[in-house]
Enzyme design. Sequence first.
Site: not given
Length: 307
Positions: A187, A200
């Site tokens: 990400s 995350y």
Amino acid sequence: MALIEVFFALVGACVILRCAVWLAHWPMIFFPSVFYPLPENFFTSMGKWAVITGGSDGIGKAYAQEFARRGLDVVIISRSKEKLDRAKRDIEISTGAKVIAIAADFTKGNIYRGIAEKIEDLEVAILVNNVGILPTQIPCKLLETKQLEQNINGVINCNVKTMVKMCQIILPGMVKRGRGIILNVSSGMAKIPCPIYTLYTATKVFVERFSRGLQAEYKSSGILIQVVSPFAVSTQMSGHLKTNLITLSAEGFVRNSLMHLKAGEQTYGSISHTILGWVVQAIPTWILRRDAFHHSFQEYVKKRMGT
């Protein structure tokens, strides 16, 4: 005095060289098909199958469709059998490729023997470690996460352990044949400390470091390993955001990211996300630490997702 002058001259030369390399890299980012062309048979020359985790929806399904369109048969692995069956049917009808669907819950830790047995005889050209989950749909501080203990285990199993175990299963065959591609989806948020997405983004930092280390270990074996670090892509995880210059469709993002396949061991996958990555990394860390920023970002996400 002369030594000091030499030192500063060397420092200046290094800065100029770094800037020159950075400027030279710009055309490669904007015109990847020119600088990193892929032969038409590039993917099929690696083998016969592509294996995609989280392949029933979003980015994973888009990868499966794209590789099927380019001549590979595909294995899609995900939790929902209903979604898998629907994705399998869509890919087979639209591409004519053979599709194997394997239902597996990646938040659990005892699923890998079954997966290995189902794909052990396949000549895997490409592994896409795409599956990933958020601890909560709306970002929050760690201790505010509902069912925190369950979420810790689930997120780490899904986002971290899955990638390592799938590499353990598939990498030996690639090394034996001397060719193969592994794409690990991280990400763009992993590039900075990201409060209220802490768990995350920490798992996505692991994805990046693991991928780059693994590439150093197995590049000489003919294996191409790349970490792909997108920002906003319109998927179920992001609440199917409306697409625009920054928020890309899953299909558009995948097509763009494959154009950057030979661009290095890490890519943002698109021009707009590359520029956004530079902007995000320029944000002073003191801003990220402020409670006011956390609250504003939460409200922004709620608004974007319509909650």
